[in-house]
Design an enzyme around this catalytic site. Structure first.
Site, PDB file in Angstrom:
ATOM      1  N   GLY A 297      25.978  28.739  30.274  1.00 45.62           N
ATOM      2  CA  GLY A 297      27.326  28.683  29.694  1.00 45.62           C
ATOM      3  C   GLY A 297      27.358  27.843  28.438  1.00 45.62           C
ATOM      4  O   GLY A 297      26.382  27.202  28.059  1.00 45.62           O
TER       5      GLY A 297
ATOM      6  N   GLY B 138      27.619  24.964  26.766  1.00 44.47           N
ATOM      7  CA  GLY B 138      27.549  23.545  27.099  1.00 44.47           C
ATOM      8  C   GLY B 138      27.917  22.648  25.929  1.00 44.47           C
ATOM      9  O   GLY B 138      28.156  21.454  26.106  1.00 44.47           O
TER      10      GLY B 138
ATOM     11  N   LYS C 153      29.849  25.361  17.481  1.00 41.96           N
ATOM     12  CA  LYS C 153      28.679  24.832  18.193  1.00 41.96           C
ATOM     13  C   LYS C 153      28.586  23.344  17.866  1.00 41.96           C
ATOM     14  O   LYS C 153      28.515  22.982  16.694  1.00 41.96           O
ATOM     15  CB  LYS C 153      27.443  25.575  17.677  1.00 41.96           C
ATOM     16  CG  LYS C 153      26.183  25.382  18.473  1.00 41.96           C
ATOM     17  CD  LYS C 153      25.193  26.463  18.027  1.00 41.96           C
ATOM     18  CE  LYS C 153      23.859  26.373  18.642  1.00 41.96           C
ATOM     19  NZ  LYS C 153      23.020  27.506  18.229  1.00 41.96           N
TER      20      LYS C 153
ATOM     21  N   GLY D 226      26.778  17.721  24.610  1.00 40.77           N
ATOM     22  CA  GLY D 226      27.744  18.633  24.002  1.00 40.77           C
ATOM     23  C   GLY D 226      27.765  18.603  22.480  1.00 40.77           C
ATOM     24  O   GLY D 226      28.615  19.229  21.853  1.00 40.77           O
TER      25      GLY D 226
ATOM     26  N   ARG E  43      30.722  29.462  13.712  1.00 41.82           N
ATOM     27  CA  ARG E  43      29.903  30.677  13.670  1.00 41.82           C
ATOM     28  C   ARG E  43      30.762  31.899  13.929  1.00 41.82           C
ATOM     29  O   ARG E  43      31.651  31.879  14.775  1.00 41.82           O
ATOM     30  CB  ARG E  43      28.831  30.532  14.747  1.00 41.82           C
ATOM     31  CG  ARG E  43      28.007  31.739  15.006  1.00 41.82           C
ATOM     32  CD  ARG E  43      26.778  31.360  15.806  1.00 41.82           C
ATOM     33  NE  ARG E  43      27.038  31.367  17.238  1.00 41.82           N
ATOM     34  CZ  ARG E  43      26.116  31.016  18.157  1.00 41.82           C
ATOM     35  NH1 ARG E  43      24.922  30.617  17.776  1.00 41.82           N
ATOM     36  NH2 ARG E  43      26.412  31.049  19.430  1.00 41.82           N
TER      37      ARG E  43
ATOM     38  N   ARG F  58      26.520  38.149  26.055  1.00 40.66           N
ATOM     39  CA  ARG F  58      25.058  38.099  26.121  1.00 40.66           C
ATOM     40  C   ARG F  58      24.555  38.890  27.308  1.00 40.66           C
ATOM     41  O   ARG F  58      25.326  39.161  28.247  1.00 40.66           O
ATOM     42  CB  ARG F  58      24.621  36.630  26.301  1.00 40.66           C
ATOM     43  CG  ARG F  58      25.180  35.683  25.265  1.00 40.66           C
ATOM     44  CD  ARG F  58      25.386  34.278  25.824  1.00 40.66           C
ATOM     45  NE  ARG F  58      26.191  33.473  24.921  1.00 40.66           N
ATOM     46  CZ  ARG F  58      25.690  32.668  23.981  1.00 40.66           C
ATOM     47  NH1 ARG F  58      24.394  32.527  23.861  1.00 40.66           N
ATOM     48  NH2 ARG F  58      26.480  32.010  23.167  1.00 40.66           N
TER      49      ARG F  58
ATOM     50  N   ASP G  42      19.900  34.636  27.519  1.00 41.13           N
ATOM     51  CA  ASP G  42      21.191  34.098  27.071  1.00 41.13           C
ATOM     52  C   ASP G  42      21.271  34.058  25.549  1.00 41.13           C
ATOM     53  O   ASP G  42      22.336  33.783  24.997  1.00 41.13           O
ATOM     54  CB  ASP G  42      21.434  32.689  27.649  1.00 41.13           C
ATOM     55  CG  ASP G  42      20.264  31.752  27.405  1.00 41.13           C
ATOM     56  OD1 ASP G  42      19.142  32.100  27.793  1.00 41.13           O
ATOM     57  OD2 ASP G  42      20.472  30.677  26.811  1.00 41.13           O
ATOM     58  N   ASN G  43      20.175  34.342  24.885  1.00 42.85           N
ATOM     59  CA  ASN G  43      20.173  34.383  23.426  1.00 42.85           C
ATOM     60  C   ASN G  43      20.033  35.810  22.908  1.00 42.85           C
ATOM     61  O   ASN G  43      19.618  36.021  21.771  1.00 42.85           O
ATOM     62  CB  ASN G  43      19.055  33.501  22.873  1.00 42.85           C
ATOM     63  CG  ASN G  43      19.319  32.029  23.121  1.00 42.85           C
ATOM     64  OD1 ASN G  43      20.467  31.617  23.295  1.00 42.85           O
ATOM     65  ND2 ASN G  43      18.275  31.236  23.151  1.00 42.85           N
TER      66      ASN G  43
ATOM     67  N   ASP H 269      21.413  32.600  17.603  1.00 40.67           N
ATOM     68  CA  ASP H 269      20.768  31.344  18.016  1.00 40.67           C
ATOM     69  C   ASP H 269      19.470  31.097  17.260  1.00 40.67           C
ATOM     70  O   ASP H 269      18.388  31.482  17.680  1.00 40.67           O
ATOM     71  CB  ASP H 269      20.546  31.281  19.533  1.00 40.67           C
ATOM     72  CG  ASP H 269      21.763  30.673  20.215  1.00 40.67           C
ATOM     73  OD1 ASP H 269      22.727  30.339  19.490  1.00 40.67           O
ATOM     74  OD2 ASP H 269      21.753  30.524  21.436  1.00 40.67           O
TER      75      ASP H 269
HETATM   76  P1  AMP Z   1      20.334  27.010  23.350  1.00 38.86           P
HETATM   77  O1  AMP Z   1      18.960  26.466  23.449  1.00 38.86           O
HETATM   78  O2  AMP Z   1      21.151  26.448  22.214  1.00 38.86           O
HETATM   79  O3  AMP Z   1      20.388  28.494  23.411  1.00 38.86           O
HETATM   80  O4  AMP Z   1      21.084  26.459  24.665  1.00 38.86           O
HETATM   81  C1  AMP Z   1      20.709  26.766  25.979  1.00 38.86           C
HETATM   82  C2  AMP Z   1      21.717  26.178  26.929  1.00 38.86           C
HETATM   83  O5  AMP Z   1      21.725  24.747  26.845  1.00 38.86           O
HETATM   84  C3  AMP Z   1      23.157  26.605  26.665  1.00 38.86           C
HETATM   85  O6  AMP Z   1      23.816  26.708  27.899  1.00 38.86           O
HETATM   86  C4  AMP Z   1      23.691  25.463  25.843  1.00 38.86           C
HETATM   87  O7  AMP Z   1      25.093  25.373  25.916  1.00 38.86           O
HETATM   88  C5  AMP Z   1      23.019  24.270  26.501  1.00 38.86           C
HETATM   89  N1  AMP Z   1      22.881  23.137  25.569  1.00 38.86           N
HETATM   90  C6  AMP Z   1      22.034  23.019  24.523  1.00 38.86           C
HETATM   91  N2  AMP Z   1      22.193  21.839  23.906  1.00 38.86           N
HETATM   92  C7  AMP Z   1      23.161  21.163  24.580  1.00 38.86           C
HETATM   93  C8  AMP Z   1      23.785  19.886  24.443  1.00 38.86           C
HETATM   94  N3  AMP Z   1      23.427  19.040  23.476  1.00 38.86           N
HETATM   95  N4  AMP Z   1      24.763  19.579  25.318  1.00 38.86           N
HETATM   96  C9  AMP Z   1      25.131  20.410  26.289  1.00 38.86           C
HETATM   97  N5  AMP Z   1      24.578  21.621  26.484  1.00 38.86           N
HETATM   98  C10 AMP Z   1      23.614  22.005  25.641  1.00 38.86           C
HETATM   99 MG    MG Z   2      21.700  29.882  23.176  1.00 35.03          MG
END
Ligand code: AMP
Ligand code: MG
Length: 479
Positions: free
Chosen positions: A86, A88, A109, A122, A172, A179, A245-246, A255
């Site tokens: 989800g 995050g 983001k 976050g 974005r 996804r 998820d990407n 992403d």
């Molecule tokens: P990503 O690698 O950006 O595709 O993220 C993969 C998952 O990790 C997704 O669910 C993001 O929302 C979560 N995520 C990545 N970075 C953070 C962060 N700094 N805080 C909270 N969730 C994160």
């Molecule tokens: Mg992602």
């Protein structure tokens, strides 16, 4: 003038998200505003730059008429299933209808923790946010479907990563954020009704002609991904983290965390520091895309046919159609890259032969094709100079010349970019932006990449591979 949001996701998909608001940024400042994209979307750049606009773009204020939300999704990450990922650190602010009538998501983001944050903070930091901005614009200019950055802002916070970094948010724009992992979230929970609701929404948004034809929808997603990945391969793009998820069902690239472009050619090239087994290596991307699509197909089985065996047979046939479609798209693109006349059954072998030589000698992928156009126009010297051992090239050139279209060079230069986001240039631009607060190198690189096919005097340095001193390059996930 503010933004007139629509909220079809919020209104039609209750239970698929958490309604949420971002953190108020202490001092939201615009680092980049994409005026071209704002115009395309009919958005008022002056509003976006205003205090109200900046608060909106960092997520701290819920805009009037919007229902900001964090989307639920799951995903296979490096082959292992995470049932709960989800948004995050992201928010869907809402949807915008462009003057042409197209619907886009506006998504942030780095806007703060959400119910999906797990252990994360976050947040996002400026370097990776600018990297995503640049990569998306480069892909757009290369004619490759992509999400795009509307703006990059600093929040005024300091975020600790491998040191103190400026906190940032990327605004974005995407055709949607549905996804493969969104489907997986509900499939893993056995929520058949929700899966149908999601599929119906996705079809209405992306393939409205298909109505309740779920197999047709799967086929449409397969077709979009086959074309997309063929385009990636043709410019040497390595996504780096092709988790389910990407991968979005719209067929856009999304992403840009650890992505990078090939320099020396090789199917085995990996830049991402976390991809230690090379799952997402350059040459694996088609196979991985098909693997991800098989995961989507699994989610849709119950919608495709009430008889599971029949559903599996139908879905398998569609997913198996990925490779032939990919190969057709790839070969058509390679014919353009090589400047070939018409089609010949031996074209695949012709392409593969020289790619094997390029791999053995780690020839720069981008320069090869630009110099090949020079060879088409009669000058082999720059091309030869790319090879430590030109003998196999020289043998290959004879066969290529026999297939070459007359006056091929101009067409080749329209399909083979001179300028790609070379790793050393991207790093230098980001370093200047973050460490010295000097946006000039970033802006120049962005401008260069905005017109990748037209070689311009004075920009020779932007065509060249990294100097030896740059050393081996690694990318990191954008956290
Ligand atoms: P990503 O690698 O950006 O595709 O993220 C993969 C998952 O990790 C997704 O669910 C993001 O929302 C979560 N995520 C990545 N970075 C953070 C962060 N700094 N805080 C909270 N969730 C994160
Ligand atoms: Mg992602």
């Amino acid at each position: 003038m503010g933004i007139r949001f629509q909220n079809s996701y919020a209104e039609q998909l209750a239970g698929f998200f958490a309604a949420w608001q971002g953190d108020a940024a202490p001092a939201p400042a615009l680092v980049m505003l994409n005026h071209g994209l704002a115009d395309e979307l009919g958005l008022d750049a002056d509003f976006l730059a205003s205090p109200e606009g900046r608060a909106l773009l960092t997520g701290g204020t819920a805009p009037a008429g919007a229902v900001p939300l964090a989307m639920a999704y799951a995903g296979h990450q490096f082959g292992g299933f995470s049932p709960q990922l989800g948004d995050g650190r992201a928010l869907l602010l809402g949807e915008i209808i462009s003057p042409q009538g197209a619907r886009y998501d506006l998504h942030l983001k780095g806007s703060g923790r959400t119910p999906f944050s797990r252990g994360g903070d976050g947040k996002a930091v400026l370097g990776p946010v600018l990297r995503e901005y640049l990569m998306g614009e480069a892909m757009q200019a290369l004619g490759i479907p992509t999400t795009r950055a509307l703006a990059a802002l600093t929040t005024g916070e300091t975020i600790i990563r491998d040191g103190a970094r400026p906190g940032a948010v990327l605004a974005r724009v995407a055709a949607s954020h549905i996804r493969v992992g969104t489907f997986q979230f509900f499939a893993a929970r056995g929520e058949a009704d929700k899966l149908r609701q999601l599929a119906d929404y996705a079809i209405a948004r992306h393939d409205p002609a298909l109505k309740a034809d779920y197999l047709g929808f799967l086929a449409a997603v397969v077709a979009r991904q086959a074309k997309l990945v063929a385009q990636w391969m043709q410019v040497g793009f390595i996504h780096g983290v092709m988790n389910t998820d990407n991968m979005v069902i719209s067929g856009e690239t999304i992403d840009y965390g650890p992505c990078a472009f090939l320099d020396g050619y090789g199917p085995d090239v990996v830049f991402s520091s976390i991809d230690s087994h090379g799952r997402y290596a350059y040459g694996n991307q088609p196979v991985i895309a098909q693997w991800n699509l098989a995961r989507l197909a699994e989610c849709l089985l119950g919608l495709i046919d009430e008889d599971t065996d029949r559903a599996i047979a139908k879905a398998t046939e569609v997913v198996n159609g990925f490779m032939p479609q990919y190969q057709t798209a790839w070969l058509a693109g390679m014919r353009r890259k090589f400047g070939l006349a018409g089609e010949d059954a031996a074209d695949l072998a012709l392409a593969e032969d020289i790619l094997a030589v390029m791999h053995a000698q780690r020839v720069d992928f981008t320069l090869f094709f630009r110099h090949l156009a020079k060879a088409a126009a009669g000058d082999d010297a720059p091309l030869r100079a790319l090879f430590s051992d030109p003998a196999p090239l020289v043998r290959w050139l004879a066969g290529w010349r026999a297939r070459l279209e007359p006056d091929a060079a101009p067409g080749m230069n329209q399909t083979n970019p001179a300028y790609i986001p070379r790793n050393h240039l991207v790093e230098a631009a980001l370093d200047a932006a973050v460490a010295q607060k000097d946006m000039a190198p970033f802006q120049t690189l962005l401008d260069v990449l905005g017109d990748p096919f037209t070689e311009r005097a004075g920009l020779e340095a932007y065509t060249q591979p990294a100097p030896e001193s740059f050393g081996p390059f690694q990318t990191f996930c954008g956290t």
